[in-house]
Design a protein around this motif. Structure first.
Motif, PDB file in Angstrom:
ATOM      1  N   ILE A   1      23.147   4.056   5.839  1.00  0.00           N
ATOM      2  CA  ILE A   1      24.074   4.709   4.310  1.00  0.00           C
ATOM      3  C   ILE A   1      25.521   4.828   4.773  1.00  0.00           C
ATOM      4  O   ILE A   1      26.629   4.207   3.666  1.00  0.00           O
ATOM      5  CB  ILE A   1      23.433   5.565   3.507  1.00  0.00           C
ATOM      6  CG1 ILE A   1      22.073   4.306   3.033  1.00  0.00           C
ATOM      7  CG2 ILE A   1      23.352   5.383   2.085  1.00  0.00           C
ATOM      8  CD1 ILE A   1      20.886   5.713   2.006  1.00  0.00           C
ATOM      9  N   LYS A   2      25.320   5.776   5.418  1.00  0.00           N
ATOM     10  CA  LYS A   2      26.714   6.494   5.242  1.00  0.00           C
ATOM     11  C   LYS A   2      27.180   5.709   6.411  1.00  0.00           C
ATOM     12  O   LYS A   2      27.092   5.792   7.786  1.00  0.00           O
ATOM     13  CB  LYS A   2      26.412   7.988   6.183  1.00  0.00           C
ATOM     14  CG  LYS A   2      27.668   8.535   6.178  1.00  0.00           C
ATOM     15  CD  LYS A   2      27.582   9.880   6.110  1.00  0.00           C
ATOM     16  CE  LYS A   2      29.462  10.617   6.471  1.00  0.00           C
ATOM     17  NZ  LYS A   2      29.851  11.893   6.806  1.00  0.00           N
ATOM     18  N   ARG A   3      27.626   4.513   6.899  1.00  0.00           N
ATOM     19  CA  ARG A   3      28.314   3.322   7.560  1.00  0.00           C
ATOM     20  C   ARG A   3      29.700   4.162   8.063  1.00  0.00           C
ATOM     21  O   ARG A   3      29.853   3.225   9.667  1.00  0.00           O
ATOM     22  CB  ARG A   3      29.177   2.177   6.498  1.00  0.00           C
ATOM     23  CG  ARG A   3      29.453   1.305   7.307  1.00  0.00           C
ATOM     24  CD  ARG A   3      29.421   0.296   7.349  1.00  0.00           C
ATOM     25  NE  ARG A   3      27.819   0.350   6.845  1.00  0.00           N
ATOM     26  CZ  ARG A   3      26.670  -1.111   7.203  1.00  0.00           C
ATOM     27  NH1 ARG A   3      26.671  -1.791   8.842  1.00  0.00           N
ATOM     28  NH2 ARG A   3      25.494  -1.365   6.400  1.00  0.00           N
TER      29      ARG A   3
END
Length: 182
Positions: free
Chosen positions: A176-178
């Motif tokens: 999600i936190k790319r």
């Protein structure tokens, strides 16, 4: 009379309208500078082809005009902002006899009775249309409003970009936190 196969709207384009030949084929009648001629295209096709050559098209120009002016019927369009070419119609653009006037070439109007108006144009042309003078001038005003709004929007705001003294490191990862920024 010679019929041209194509045409690009430019600064000398005074107006475009539809005209049928003796066989019932629709052409575009163009008043260009001091001359007039027929084009083997519909007026709306000439407008669209000119705009495509400039990176847009009729549908997009119409959508932009409606966004800026509100949901007006028979809205004007910008053909070329750099050359000052703004067109406005006298009727629905689907009407074969719609006249597309170039805003820069409309000089004056004069009422000729209840529903007739004489439009004085550049190059000494005079065009008599079946429309109230007030209605014509409202359409002309919409075109002027569109021109004013688009020119204002195209000037934008002056923005200064200050580069950071220490760069940013951006590392792509997963999940999600790319991205990770440092």
């Amino acid at each position: 009379m010679e019929v041209l196969t194509d045409y690009i709207i430019n600064e000398e384009t005074v107006l475009l309208t539809g005209e049928y030949n003796e066989n019932g084929k629709l052409y575009a009648r163009v008043i260009h500078g001091e001359d007039t001629f027929l084009i083997d295209m519909k007026p709306i096709e000439i407008i669209n082809e000119t705009m495509i050559g400039l990176g847009s098209d009729f549908k997009t120009g119409r959508k932009s005009a409606r966004r800026l002016l509100g949901n007006v019927s028979m809205c004007p369009i910008k053909v070329n902002c750099n050359l000052g070419i703004w067109l406005f119609p006298t009727k629905s653009y689907n009407d074969d006899f719609c006249i597309w006037f170039s805003l820069m070439h409309v000089k004056n109007t004069k009422a000729l009775g209840i529903r007739r108006t004489e439009v004085e144009m550049s190059y000494g042309h005079h065009v008599v249309i079946q429309m109230k003078e007030s209605s014509f001038n409202q359409k002309r005003k919409k075109a002027e409003d569109l021109r004013e709004k688009m020119i204002k929007n195209s000037k934008g705001h002056i923005t200064f970009f200050v580069e950071s003294k220490t760069g940013i490191e951006m590392i792509e990862g997963e999940g999600i936190k790319r991205y990770t920024l440092k």
